[in-house]
Each structure stands twice: as C-alpha cells, then as structure tokens.
Design a protein around this motif. Structure first.
Motif, PDB file in Angstrom:
ATOM      1  N   PRO A 175       0.830  -1.215   0.000  1.00  0.00           N
ATOM      2  CA  PRO A 175       0.000   0.000   0.000  1.00  0.00           C
ATOM      3  C   PRO A 175       0.860   1.259   0.000  1.00  0.00           C
ATOM      4  N   GLY A 176       0.380   2.274  -0.663  1.00  0.00           N
ATOM      5  CA  GLY A 176       1.090   3.547  -0.727  1.00  0.00           C
ATOM      6  C   GLY A 176       0.697   4.298  -1.970  1.00  0.00           C
ATOM      7  N   SER A 177       0.902   5.588  -1.950  1.00  0.00           N
ATOM      8  CA  SER A 177       0.523   6.411  -3.096  1.00  0.00           C
ATOM      9  C   SER A 177       1.619   6.392  -4.146  1.00  0.00           C
ATOM     10  N   ILE A 178       1.198   6.480  -5.408  1.00  0.00           N
ATOM     11  CA  ILE A 178       2.119   6.553  -6.534  1.00  0.00           C
ATOM     12  C   ILE A 178       2.146   8.003  -7.021  1.00  0.00           C
ATOM     13  N   PRO A 179       3.290   8.657  -6.969  1.00  0.00           N
ATOM     14  CA  PRO A 179       3.369  10.057  -7.379  1.00  0.00           C
ATOM     15  C   PRO A 179       3.432  10.193  -8.898  1.00  0.00           C
ATOM     16  N   TYR A 180       2.957  11.294  -9.373  1.00  0.00           N
ATOM     17  CA  TYR A 180       3.007  11.585 -10.820  1.00  0.00           C
ATOM     18  C   TYR A 180       3.663  12.935 -11.029  1.00  0.00           C
ATOM     19  N   PRO A 181       4.307  13.105 -12.197  1.00  0.00           N
ATOM     20  CA  PRO A 181       4.333  12.213 -13.356  1.00  0.00           C
ATOM     21  C   PRO A 181       5.240  11.008 -13.158  1.00  0.00           C
ATOM     22  N   MET A 182       4.892   9.939 -13.855  1.00  0.00           N
ATOM     23  CA  MET A 182       5.702   8.738 -13.931  1.00  0.00           C
ATOM     24  C   MET A 182       6.156   8.567 -15.383  1.00  0.00           C
ATOM     25  N   PRO A 183       7.158   7.738 -15.631  1.00  0.00           N
ATOM     26  CA  PRO A 183       7.595   7.552 -17.026  1.00  0.00           C
ATOM     27  C   PRO A 183       6.475   7.093 -17.954  1.00  0.00           C
ATOM     28  N   TRP A 184       5.506   6.324 -17.437  1.00  0.00           N
ATOM     29  CA  TRP A 184       4.445   5.800 -18.294  1.00  0.00           C
ATOM     30  C   TRP A 184       3.198   6.679 -18.329  1.00  0.00           C
ATOM     31  N   VAL A 256       9.693   7.429 -10.029  1.00  0.00           N
ATOM     32  CA  VAL A 256       9.612   5.971 -10.102  1.00  0.00           C
ATOM     33  C   VAL A 256      10.667   5.320  -9.204  1.00  0.00           C
ATOM     34  N   MET A 257      11.860   5.900  -9.143  1.00  0.00           N
ATOM     35  CA  MET A 257      12.894   5.308  -8.299  1.00  0.00           C
ATOM     36  C   MET A 257      12.567   5.475  -6.812  1.00  0.00           C
ATOM     37  N   ALA A 258      11.995   6.611  -6.430  1.00  0.00           N
ATOM     38  CA  ALA A 258      11.625   6.817  -5.029  1.00  0.00           C
ATOM     39  C   ALA A 258      10.545   5.823  -4.602  1.00  0.00           C
ATOM     40  N   THR A 259       9.600   5.575  -5.483  1.00  0.00           N
ATOM     41  CA  THR A 259       8.516   4.639  -5.175  1.00  0.00           C
ATOM     42  C   THR A 259       9.024   3.206  -5.161  1.00  0.00           C
ATOM     43  N   LEU A 260       9.978   2.915  -6.033  1.00  0.00           N
ATOM     44  CA  LEU A 260      10.609   1.594  -6.053  1.00  0.00           C
ATOM     45  C   LEU A 260      11.407   1.368  -4.774  1.00  0.00           C
ATOM     46  N   GLU A 261      12.198   2.345  -4.388  1.00  0.00           N
ATOM     47  CA  GLU A 261      13.012   2.216  -3.178  1.00  0.00           C
ATOM     48  C   GLU A 261      12.153   2.105  -1.925  1.00  0.00           C
ATOM     49  N   ALA A 262      10.971   2.722  -1.951  1.00  0.00           N
ATOM     50  CA  ALA A 262      10.060   2.632  -0.804  1.00  0.00           C
ATOM     51  C   ALA A 262       9.359   1.279  -0.731  1.00  0.00           C
ATOM     52  N   GLY A 263       9.514   0.471  -1.773  1.00  0.00           N
ATOM     53  CA  GLY A 263       8.911  -0.856  -1.776  1.00  0.00           C
ATOM     54  C   GLY A 263       7.434  -0.875  -2.117  1.00  0.00           C
ATOM     55  N   ILE A 264       6.917   0.230  -2.651  1.00  0.00           N
ATOM     56  CA  ILE A 264       5.495   0.305  -3.016  1.00  0.00           C
ATOM     57  C   ILE A 264       5.240  -0.396  -4.347  1.00  0.00           C
ATOM     58  N   ILE A 265       6.185  -0.275  -5.269  1.00  0.00           N
ATOM     59  CA  ILE A 265       6.075  -0.928  -6.562  1.00  0.00           C
ATOM     60  C   ILE A 265       7.278  -1.846  -6.770  1.00  0.00           C
ATOM     61  N   ALA A 266       7.123  -2.765  -7.702  1.00  0.00           N
ATOM     62  CA  ALA A 266       8.229  -3.643  -8.074  1.00  0.00           C
ATOM     63  C   ALA A 266       8.047  -4.068  -9.524  1.00  0.00           C
ATOM     64  N   PRO A 267       9.126  -4.061 -10.306  1.00  0.00           N
ATOM     65  CA  PRO A 267       9.041  -4.641 -11.647  1.00  0.00           C
ATOM     66  C   PRO A 267       8.979  -6.157 -11.490  1.00  0.00           C
ATOM     67  N   THR A 268       7.887  -6.739 -11.932  1.00  0.00           N
ATOM     68  CA  THR A 268       7.606  -8.148 -11.668  1.00  0.00           C
ATOM     69  C   THR A 268       7.482  -8.915 -12.971  1.00  0.00           C
ATOM     70  N   GLN A 269       8.179 -10.034 -13.040  1.00  0.00           N
ATOM     71  CA  GLN A 269       8.137 -10.882 -14.232  1.00  0.00           C
ATOM     72  C   GLN A 269       7.270 -12.105 -13.967  1.00  0.00           C
ATOM     73  N   MET A 270       6.382 -12.405 -14.913  1.00  0.00           N
ATOM     74  CA  MET A 270       5.566 -13.613 -14.844  1.00  0.00           C
ATOM     75  C   MET A 270       5.693 -14.350 -16.176  1.00  0.00           C
ATOM     76  N   ILE A 271       5.864 -15.669 -16.097  1.00  0.00           N
ATOM     77  CA  ILE A 271       5.883 -16.512 -17.280  1.00  0.00           C
ATOM     78  C   ILE A 271       4.643 -17.390 -17.224  1.00  0.00           C
ATOM     79  N   ALA A 272       3.829 -17.332 -18.286  1.00  0.00           N
ATOM     80  CA  ALA A 272       2.590 -18.077 -18.314  1.00  0.00           C
ATOM     81  C   ALA A 272       2.515 -18.928 -19.584  1.00  0.00           C
ATOM     82  N   LEU A 273       1.922 -20.097 -19.448  1.00  0.00           N
ATOM     83  CA  LEU A 273       1.801 -21.048 -20.549  1.00  0.00           C
ATOM     84  C   LEU A 273       0.390 -20.993 -21.118  1.00  0.00           C
ATOM     85  N   ALA A 274       0.326 -20.852 -22.465  1.00  0.00           N
ATOM     86  CA  ALA A 274      -0.977 -20.785 -23.142  1.00  0.00           C
ATOM     87  C   ALA A 274      -1.603 -22.179 -23.258  1.00  0.00           C
TER      88      ALA A 274
END
Length: 274
Positions: A175-184, A256-274
């Motif tokens: 939980p936590g707020s995401i500040p803007y602007p963000m790269p996306w 984005v780096m401040a929010t990443l360092e705070a542990g609010i967001i994480a770049p997450t990889q998922m592999i899924a089988l069709a």
C-alpha cells in the motif's frame, strides 16, 4: 480523446529519430553501421534495462527461429535483442505511430529489418490470426492498459497452444501512493498499475497457466545504483532515457525510483503457458 489516444500522445516526441541519431553520433558511433548495443542506453525503456530483457528471454526459452510477438514494442530495443542476439523472428506492435516509425528505422540501421518488423495498433485488437506466435512479451506496458482481461485474451488467441507469455510490468506490491508524473503516465488518468494477485487472476481467467513469478526489484535497484555512480563519476551519457522523455525525465525517473526504493512498486516478471 480516449485513453489510447492519450497514451499515444504521452509517448510521442515529434523528432525522436533525429534526437536519437544525434545522441548516438555524440557518443562517437557511426549511425550508418549501428548495432543494438549502440542503442541500448535509450531503447530499453523499462526498469532493469538490458539485463531484465535478457533474463526474460532466458526464462521464456527464446531460441533461433521462434516467432515472437512483442506487445507495446516501443522503439524496438527488446525486439532487436530477441532478433539479433537470439535469432528470433519478431513482430512488434505499439500504439504510438512515431515509436513504430523509429523502431523500424533503427532496426534497419542495425541490419535486422528482415528479422524484426513493427506495426501500429492496439493490444486490445491484435491484428494477427490465431496461433501466429510461439511466444509473446509485454514489457512495462500493462500500466497503460485498464482492460487487462481483454489484453490477456488477445495475447492468448495470438499464441499457439503451448506458447509462452512473458509479462514484465511494474506492479503495486505494498500500500502507498504513486506520485506523478511517472515515465508511463503524467497523471493517474492513464495509469493502471495493479497488484501481482490481479495479474495472476486475470491470466488464469484468460486460460493461461502461471509457470513462474520473479520480483526484479533487487536487480533494478542494484543496476540503478551502479548507473548513478557511473554518471556521478563520468557525467551523463549522450544517449539515455532523457532523449525519449525530454525535459520531464528527471522528475519522472525520480518519482519511479523513489517509489521503487520505498517498496510500493516492483518490476515483476511472470511466465505463463498458453
């Protein structure tokens, strides 16, 4: 203006190809004899950069001859890696017409025009016959797409049975707020960051079987620290993400780096089988 138009407007630059080529020349490279590595400073528009692209490709099992769909291909960095390093046949699709034009031009300059092609279009209406691809990737794209159920259904249709889908998105892990602007996105209006649980649920509902999930936050933080130290010692390189994002890059990357360092967001990889 609908959401997709707003997203395409956010990423449009106006003179992006010229800006990239000027930065490449300033870095001492020959723009008529480019390699994918020459462009890596700007064309890996995601946390973890080239190492994250390579890790995703390895976990997907991409190999020579594989037909790969890159959804939200941007200016083509991952597609050129899949094509040039691994020998895949890559088809990229992106909302932003300028990104498609730049991806095509840069790929030709790298001598990969026959292995990687790019199309302008929506991930919610993929213009490919069922079963066209052996694998698909979604790299830092889902944050701009609200209807992820439809997105995943479209990718599932485009994959052959048994094909693999590699998702690598920024997800909200605490939980936590995401500040803007963000790269996306400059505002919450075009930002649709979801939790890993939501991704798991929607992938399963679309008919995928989740094979693995990896938190790439430690990788992204370590690489970012290394890059900051190098910049402090040597100065900023001519070619970087600032070329894509323009004057707002410092604030967007800082958020984005401040929010990443705070542990609010994480770049997450998922592999899924069709």
């Amino acid at each position: 203006m609908d959401t997709e138009q707003e997203v395409a407007k956010h990423y449009s630059h106006g003179t992006l190809e010229q800006a990239i080529l000027a930065a490449v020349e300033a870095a001492g490279k020959d723009i008529d004899q480019l390699t994918a590595d020459d462009l890596a400073g700007a064309d890996e528009f995601h946390l973890g950069w080239r190492p994250a692209t390579a890790a995703l490709a390895a976990d997907l099992g991409l190999a020579a001859g594989a037909r790969v769909l890159d959804v939200g291909a941007g200016i083509g960095g991952p597609a050129r890696f899949f094509a040039g390093v691994l020998g895949c046949q890559v088809t990229g699709i992106d909302l932003t017409a300028e990104y498609v034009e730049v991806a095509t031009a840069l790929t030709r300059r790298c001598g990969l025009g026959e292995r990687a092609t790019f199309h302008q279009g929506s991930a919610l209406e993929l213009p490919f016959p069922p079963g066209s691809f052996d694998a698909a990737t979604l790299i830092h794209v889902g944050m701009n797409i609200e209807d992820k159920a439809r997105l995943f259904a479209q990718v599932k249709r485009a994959l052959r049975p048994g094909g693999r889908f590699g998702v690598y998105d920024i997800m909200q892990v605490r939980p936590g707020s995401i500040p803007y602007p963000m790269p996306w996105s400059p505002t919450p209006a075009t930002s649709f960051v979801e939790t890993p649980e939501t991704y798991r649920r929607l992938l399963t509902a679309a008919g995928f079987t989740l094979e693995s999930e990896t938190d790439r936050r430690p990788m992204a933080l370590e690489l970012s620290r290394t890059m900051r130290a190098k910049t402090a010692a040597e100065g900023a390189p001519p070619l970087g993400l600032h070329v894509l994002m323009g004057p707002a890059s410092k604030e967007r990357l800082g958020n984005v780096m401040a929010t990443l360092e705070a542990g609010i967001i994480a770049p997450t990889q998922m592999i899924a089988l069709a």
